[in-house]
Design a protein around this motif. Sequence first.
Motif, PDB file in Angstrom:
ATOM      1  N   GLU A 136       0.822  -1.188   0.000  1.00 48.97           N
ATOM      2  CA  GLU A 136       0.000   0.000   0.000  1.00 48.97           C
ATOM      3  C   GLU A 136       0.864   1.249   0.000  1.00 48.97           C
ATOM      4  N   VAL A 137       0.247   2.351  -0.369  1.00 47.93           N
ATOM      5  CA  VAL A 137       0.903   3.651  -0.341  1.00 47.93           C
ATOM      6  C   VAL A 137       0.897   4.153   1.102  1.00 47.93           C
ATOM      7  N   TYR A 187       1.073  10.667  -7.826  1.00 47.49           N
ATOM      8  CA  TYR A 187       0.151  11.785  -7.857  1.00 47.49           C
ATOM      9  C   TYR A 187      -0.016  12.383  -6.466  1.00 47.49           C
ATOM     10  N   PHE A 231      -3.768  13.651  -0.342  1.00 44.53           N
ATOM     11  CA  PHE A 231      -3.621  12.232  -0.647  1.00 44.53           C
ATOM     12  C   PHE A 231      -2.526  12.052  -1.694  1.00 44.53           C
ATOM     13  N   LEU A 253      -6.119   3.868  -9.171  1.00 45.02           N
ATOM     14  CA  LEU A 253      -5.226   4.698  -8.381  1.00 45.02           C
ATOM     15  C   LEU A 253      -5.229   4.143  -6.963  1.00 45.02           C
ATOM     16  N   PHE A 269      -4.512   4.970  -3.296  1.00 43.01           N
ATOM     17  CA  PHE A 269      -4.349   6.143  -2.452  1.00 43.01           C
ATOM     18  C   PHE A 269      -3.723   5.764  -1.119  1.00 43.01           C
ATOM     19  N   GLY A 270      -2.923   6.685  -0.594  1.00 42.43           N
ATOM     20  CA  GLY A 270      -2.487   6.570   0.780  1.00 42.43           C
ATOM     21  C   GLY A 270      -3.588   6.995   1.730  1.00 42.43           C
ATOM     22  N   GLU A 271      -3.308   6.912   3.029  1.00 44.58           N
ATOM     23  CA  GLU A 271      -4.316   7.256   4.037  1.00 44.58           C
ATOM     24  C   GLU A 271      -4.514   8.757   4.166  1.00 44.58           C
ATOM     25  N   TYR A 279     -14.923   5.324  -7.029  1.00 45.05           N
ATOM     26  CA  TYR A 279     -14.240   5.151  -5.742  1.00 45.05           C
ATOM     27  C   TYR A 279     -15.247   5.339  -4.611  1.00 45.05           C
ATOM     28  N   ARG A 299      -9.331   6.737   3.046  1.00 50.18           N
ATOM     29  CA  ARG A 299      -8.880   7.025   1.693  1.00 50.18           C
ATOM     30  C   ARG A 299      -9.919   6.562   0.676  1.00 50.18           C
TER      31      ARG A 299
END
Lengths: 115, 113
Positions: free
Chosen positions: A3-4, A33, A91, A104, A106-108, B36, B43
Amino acid sequence: EPEVTQTPSHQVTQMGQEVILRCVPISNHLYFYWYRQILGQKVEFLVSFYNNEISEKSEIFDDQFSVERPDGSNFTLKIRSTKLEDSAMYFCASNVAGPNTGELFFGEGSRLTVL
Amino acid sequence: GENVEQHPSTLSVQEGDSAVIKCTYSDSASNYFPWYKQELGKRPQLIIDIRSNVGEKKDQRIAVTLNKTAKHFSLHITETQPEDSAVYFCAAAGSTNAGKSTFGDGTTLTVKP
């Protein structure tokens, strides 16, 4: 599952101060990004980065913002002189081969509060 | 550049009912349309996506339809459950601005038990 990851999770700063938000994208991803989300609003694109250079940036991403990949793993967003309106969740995201090729990741997020 | 509009902004349904969220996009060159889900304080996470060479895609209770001619795509959730409550964002990518995904404004879905 990879994960990011993002640090810090929350940063409080005074207006005019510099802030650096850090991200570690997923290791085999090539596109990185930064997005931001003001509380209760949409996810807004800031910048995309590929092959060690910016591939696209939005009008939000003005001269106060910069991105860097200082080593093989980190991807940073710097805000040079923060303003009140920079308060948002930031993010980081990455994907394998570009924004139209798949998910995409995404991080937290890093919540930035500018006082 | 690309512009994505999303409706409705809020949607409340009873558990077990269906929910439909609609998006339109402006750039006919866009070719990838993800959805999403963002739970409160979390997130965004992909729940389903569709490419421009496909008209419909389904994954269990979730389906997405795409009308390229009209430049709109929709998310359908059947048999909604309270855990479906979240903010849902549509996005478009692959347009002339190839370096980014453009997100809609989001739909807050509330599923009442």
